[in-house]
Design a protein around this motif. Structure first.
Motif, short mmCIF file in Angstrom:
data_model
loop_
_atom_site.label_atom_id
_atom_site.label_comp_id
_atom_site.label_asym_id
_atom_site.label_seq_id
_atom_site.Cartn_x
_atom_site.Cartn_y
_atom_site.Cartn_z
N THR A 1 -0.47 2.06 -7.03
CA THR A 1 -1.85 1.84 -6.57
C THR A 1 -2.68 3.10 -6.71
N ASP A 2 -3.99 2.92 -6.62
CA ASP A 2 -4.90 4.07 -6.69
C ASP A 2 -4.63 5.05 -5.56
N ASN A 3 -4.32 4.54 -4.38
CA ASN A 3 -4.05 5.43 -3.24
C ASN A 3 -2.81 6.27 -3.47
#
Length: 76
Positions: free
Chosen positions: A2-4
């Motif tokens: 994920t981006d996080n």
């Protein structure tokens, strides 16, 4: 991924290589402003890239790309 997770990894990599504390950076910036310096470079990496850009302007981006790729492979 994920981006996080990517952001967290980028922050961890940066923290691992960053040698200048926020306090030291702030003091350097203040000193540069007081001396009316046109460039205020924080950290050895900034000074190195400034030199590369000045001495090899035509190949600066190629050098920067290789450096980023090397750093990202080392962080894996």
């Amino acid at each position: 991924m994920t981006d996080n997770e990517r952001r967290a990894q980028s922050i961890e990599r940066f923290d691992a290589v960053a040698k200048t504390t926020p306090k030291d950076a702030a003091l350097r910036i203040i000193k540069g402003i007081e001396k009316n310096q046109p460039r205020i470079l924080i950290g050895n990496d900034a000074r190195m890239m400034d030199l590369v850009q000045r001495f090899r302007p035509a190949t600066y981006w190629a050098v920067l790309t290789r450096l980023i790729e090397t750093m990202s492979k080392a962080g894996k």
